[in-house]
Design a protein around this motif. Structure first.
Motif, PDB file in Angstrom:
ATOM      1  N   TYR A  31       5.308  10.570   1.160  1.00 20.25           N
ATOM      2  CA  TYR A  31       4.722   9.270   0.867  1.00 20.25           C
ATOM      3  C   TYR A  31       5.276   8.201   1.814  1.00 20.25           C
ATOM      4  CZ  TYR A  31       4.033  11.931  -3.405  1.00 20.25           C
ATOM      5  OH  TYR A  31       3.710  12.916  -4.302  1.00 20.25           O
ATOM      6  N   LEU A  32       4.498   7.141   1.967  1.00 14.36           N
ATOM      7  CA  LEU A  32       4.961   5.982   2.717  1.00 14.36           C
ATOM      8  C   LEU A  32       4.596   4.740   1.911  1.00 14.36           C
ATOM      9  CD1 LEU A  32       6.321   5.059   5.383  1.00 14.36           C
ATOM     10  CD2 LEU A  32       4.006   4.632   6.251  1.00 14.36           C
ATOM     11  N   GLN A  33       5.610   4.136   1.305  1.00 12.93           N
ATOM     12  CA  GLN A  33       5.418   2.892   0.577  1.00 12.93           C
ATOM     13  C   GLN A  33       5.545   1.742   1.568  1.00 12.93           C
ATOM     14  OE1 GLN A  33       4.671   2.265  -2.770  1.00 12.93           O
ATOM     15  NE2 GLN A  33       4.476   0.140  -2.092  1.00 12.93           N
ATOM     16  N   MET A  34       4.496   0.939   1.672  1.00 16.10           N
ATOM     17  CA  MET A  34       4.481  -0.150   2.637  1.00 16.10           C
ATOM     18  C   MET A  34       4.386  -1.483   1.895  1.00 16.10           C
ATOM     19  SD  MET A  34       1.947   1.471   5.543  1.00 16.10           S
ATOM     20  CE  MET A  34       0.487   1.392   4.511  1.00 16.10           C
ATOM     21  N   ASN A  35       5.400  -2.293   2.046  1.00 21.67           N
ATOM     22  CA  ASN A  35       5.449  -3.606   1.404  1.00 21.67           C
ATOM     23  C   ASN A  35       5.442  -4.708   2.464  1.00 21.67           C
ATOM     24  OD1 ASN A  35       5.702  -2.305  -1.120  1.00 21.67           O
ATOM     25  ND2 ASN A  35       7.943  -2.301  -0.956  1.00 21.67           N
ATOM     26  N   SER A  36       5.121  -5.905   2.022  1.00 25.70           N
ATOM     27  CA  SER A  36       5.113  -7.078   2.918  1.00 25.70           C
ATOM     28  C   SER A  36       4.339  -6.781   4.201  1.00 25.70           C
ATOM     29  CB  SER A  36       6.547  -7.493   3.258  1.00 25.70           C
ATOM     30  OG  SER A  36       7.272  -7.803   2.100  1.00 25.70           O
ATOM     31  N   LEU A  37       3.162  -6.247   4.032  1.00 25.27           N
ATOM     32  CA  LEU A  37       2.364  -5.851   5.193  1.00 25.27           C
ATOM     33  C   LEU A  37       1.971  -7.052   6.031  1.00 25.27           C
ATOM     34  CD1 LEU A  37       0.279  -3.086   3.480  1.00 25.27           C
ATOM     35  CD2 LEU A  37       1.575  -2.784   5.599  1.00 25.27           C
ATOM     36  N   GLU A  38       1.921  -6.824   7.333  1.00 22.84           N
ATOM     37  CA  GLU A  38       1.589  -7.859   8.304  1.00 22.84           C
ATOM     38  C   GLU A  38       0.363  -7.416   9.095  1.00 22.84           C
ATOM     39  OE1 GLU A  38       5.131  -7.828  10.625  1.00 22.84           O
ATOM     40  OE2 GLU A  38       6.387  -8.705   9.042  1.00 22.84           O
ATOM     41  N   PRO A  39      -0.380  -8.363   9.655  1.00 24.16           N
ATOM     42  CA  PRO A  39      -1.536  -7.971  10.491  1.00 24.16           C
ATOM     43  C   PRO A  39      -1.141  -7.002  11.612  1.00 24.16           C
ATOM     44  CG  PRO A  39      -1.638 -10.299   9.989  1.00 24.16           C
ATOM     45  CD  PRO A  39      -0.313  -9.811   9.461  1.00 24.16           C
ATOM     46  N   GLN A  78      -6.947   4.900   7.806  1.00 18.20           N
ATOM     47  CA  GLN A  78      -6.942   3.567   8.386  1.00 18.20           C
ATOM     48  C   GLN A  78      -6.318   2.550   7.435  1.00 18.20           C
ATOM     49  OE1 GLN A  78     -10.348   2.051  10.303  1.00 18.20           O
ATOM     50  NE2 GLN A  78     -10.837   3.930  11.384  1.00 18.20           N
ATOM     51  N   VAL A  79      -5.524   1.669   8.022  1.00 17.07           N
ATOM     52  CA  VAL A  79      -4.912   0.587   7.260  1.00 17.07           C
ATOM     53  C   VAL A  79      -5.163  -0.719   8.014  1.00 17.07           C
ATOM     54  CG1 VAL A  79      -2.790  -0.378   6.308  1.00 17.07           C
ATOM     55  CG2 VAL A  79      -3.140   2.110   6.328  1.00 17.07           C
ATOM     56  N   PRO A  80      -6.214  -1.432   7.656  1.00 21.84           N
ATOM     57  CA  PRO A  80      -6.439  -2.761   8.224  1.00 21.84           C
ATOM     58  C   PRO A  80      -5.741  -3.814   7.358  1.00 21.84           C
ATOM     59  CG  PRO A  80      -8.493  -1.662   7.540  1.00 21.84           C
ATOM     60  CD  PRO A  80      -7.351  -0.980   6.880  1.00 21.84           C
ATOM     61  N   VAL A  81      -4.994  -4.698   7.984  1.00 22.24           N
ATOM     62  CA  VAL A  81      -4.292  -5.753   7.265  1.00 22.24           C
ATOM     63  C   VAL A  81      -4.890  -7.084   7.705  1.00 22.24           C
ATOM     64  CG1 VAL A  81      -2.086  -6.830   6.741  1.00 22.24           C
ATOM     65  CG2 VAL A  81      -2.203  -4.359   7.217  1.00 22.24           C
ATOM     66  N   LEU A 114       0.867  -1.180   0.000  1.00 22.95           N
ATOM     67  CA  LEU A 114       0.000   0.000   0.000  1.00 22.95           C
ATOM     68  C   LEU A 114       0.899   1.224   0.000  1.00 22.95           C
ATOM     69  CD1 LEU A 114      -3.116  -0.039   0.094  1.00 22.95           C
ATOM     70  CD2 LEU A 114      -2.970   0.426   2.541  1.00 22.95           C
ATOM     71  N   ARG A 115       0.452   2.276  -0.642  1.00 23.37           N
ATOM     72  CA  ARG A 115       1.214   3.523  -0.645  1.00 23.37           C
ATOM     73  C   ARG A 115       0.345   4.630  -0.067  1.00 23.37           C
ATOM     74  NH1 ARG A 115       2.928   7.708  -5.357  1.00 23.37           N
ATOM     75  NH2 ARG A 115       5.015   8.287  -4.623  1.00 23.37           N
ATOM     76  N   LEU A 116       0.789   5.187   1.032  1.00 26.35           N
ATOM     77  CA  LEU A 116       0.106   6.314   1.652  1.00 26.35           C
ATOM     78  C   LEU A 116       0.685   7.616   1.137  1.00 26.35           C
ATOM     79  CD1 LEU A 116      -0.119   5.147   5.373  1.00 26.35           C
ATOM     80  CD2 LEU A 116      -1.666   4.660   3.477  1.00 26.35           C
ATOM     81  N   SER A 117      -0.190   8.606   0.972  1.00 29.30           N
ATOM     82  CA  SER A 117       0.239   9.937   0.558  1.00 29.30           C
ATOM     83  C   SER A 117      -0.230  10.954   1.581  1.00 29.30           C
ATOM     84  CB  SER A 117      -0.352  10.290  -0.804  1.00 29.30           C
ATOM     85  OG  SER A 117       0.074   9.389  -1.803  1.00 29.30           O
ATOM     86  N   VAL A 151       9.492  -1.759  10.983  1.00 29.29           N
ATOM     87  CA  VAL A 151       9.148  -1.563   9.568  1.00 29.29           C
ATOM     88  C   VAL A 151      10.375  -1.446   8.684  1.00 29.29           C
ATOM     89  CG1 VAL A 151       7.036  -0.406  10.278  1.00 29.29           C
ATOM     90  CG2 VAL A 151       9.032   0.972   9.614  1.00 29.29           C
ATOM     91  N   SER A 152      11.543  -1.379   9.273  1.00 28.79           N
ATOM     92  CA  SER A 152      12.766  -1.217   8.496  1.00 28.79           C
ATOM     93  C   SER A 152      12.921  -2.360   7.499  1.00 28.79           C
ATOM     94  CB  SER A 152      13.972  -1.176   9.443  1.00 28.79           C
ATOM     95  OG  SER A 152      15.155  -0.974   8.725  1.00 28.79           O
ATOM     96  N   GLY A 153      13.180  -1.994   6.256  1.00 24.84           N
ATOM     97  CA  GLY A 153      13.320  -2.990   5.203  1.00 24.84           C
ATOM     98  C   GLY A 153      12.023  -3.296   4.481  1.00 24.84           C
ATOM     99  N   ARG A 154      10.908  -2.869   5.046  1.00 22.06           N
ATOM    100  CA  ARG A 154       9.606  -3.110   4.408  1.00 22.06           C
ATOM    101  C   ARG A 154       8.933  -1.805   3.962  1.00 22.06           C
ATOM    102  NH1 ARG A 154       5.492  -5.061   7.361  1.00 22.06           N
ATOM    103  NH2 ARG A 154       6.271  -4.213   9.348  1.00 22.06           N
ATOM    104  N   PHE A 155       9.146  -0.744   4.710  1.00 19.60           N
ATOM    105  CA  PHE A 155       8.522   0.543   4.412  1.00 19.60           C
ATOM    106  C   PHE A 155       9.577   1.527   3.893  1.00 19.60           C
ATOM    107  CE2 PHE A 155       4.762   0.359   7.654  1.00 19.60           C
ATOM    108  CZ  PHE A 155       4.414  -0.889   7.163  1.00 19.60           C
ATOM    109  N   THR A 156       9.138   2.449   3.050  1.00 14.06           N
ATOM    110  CA  THR A 156      10.018   3.488   2.529  1.00 14.06           C
ATOM    111  C   THR A 156       9.298   4.829   2.562  1.00 14.06           C
ATOM    112  OG1 THR A 156      11.105   1.915   1.034  1.00 14.06           O
ATOM    113  CG2 THR A 156      11.411   4.269   0.589  1.00 14.06           C
TER     114      THR A 156
END
Length: 123
Positions: free
Chosen positions: A80-88, A118-121, A18-21, A64-69
């Motif tokens: 922006y916040l690029q979020m990869n490999s999101l976890e619950p 809101q970001v529900p995983v 997900l990418r937050l702006s 979040v290090s290594g997963r978010f940018t």
């Protein structure tokens, strides 16, 4: 005074991205340190990432290090916040924050906050 508006949140499956702006008002955006914070249900607000006014310095929480940018575009007054490999465990309301300082990572030093997204995983 700076006004911040977050967007990009929504339901995502574990492992997804997900990418937050965050769009900021004001003509001095380029002089502001920007941060992303989150607050999960029943937990305190915590920092996720921060970026200096120039974009040359960044900070990430260990979780979040290594997963978010985090990144910024000063021409577009946006961060922006690029979020990869999101976890619950990433489920939370995510907030954008701004401070008229070169680079800070402490939440209480940010005077300007957005309304949150809101970001529900799901697992």
């Amino acid at each position: 005074q700076v006004q911040l508006v977050e967007s990009g949140g929504g339901l995502v499956q574990a492992g997804g991205s997900l990418r937050l702006s965050c769009a900021a008002s004001g003509r001095t955006f380029s002089s502001y340190s920007m941060g992303w914070f989150r607050q999960a249900p029943g937990k305190e607000r915590e920092i996720v990432a921060a970026i200096s006014w120039s974009g040359t310095s960044t900070y990430y929480a260990n979780s979040v290090s290594g997963r978010f940018t985090i990144s910024r575009d000063n021409d577009k007054n946006s961060v922006y916040l690029q979020m990869n490999s999101l976890e619950p465990e990433d489920t939370a309301v995510y907030y954008c924050a701004a401070a008229n300082e070169p680079f800070i990572v402490v939440g209480r030093e940010y005077p300007y906050w957005g309304q949150g997204t809101q970001v529900p995983v799901s697992s």
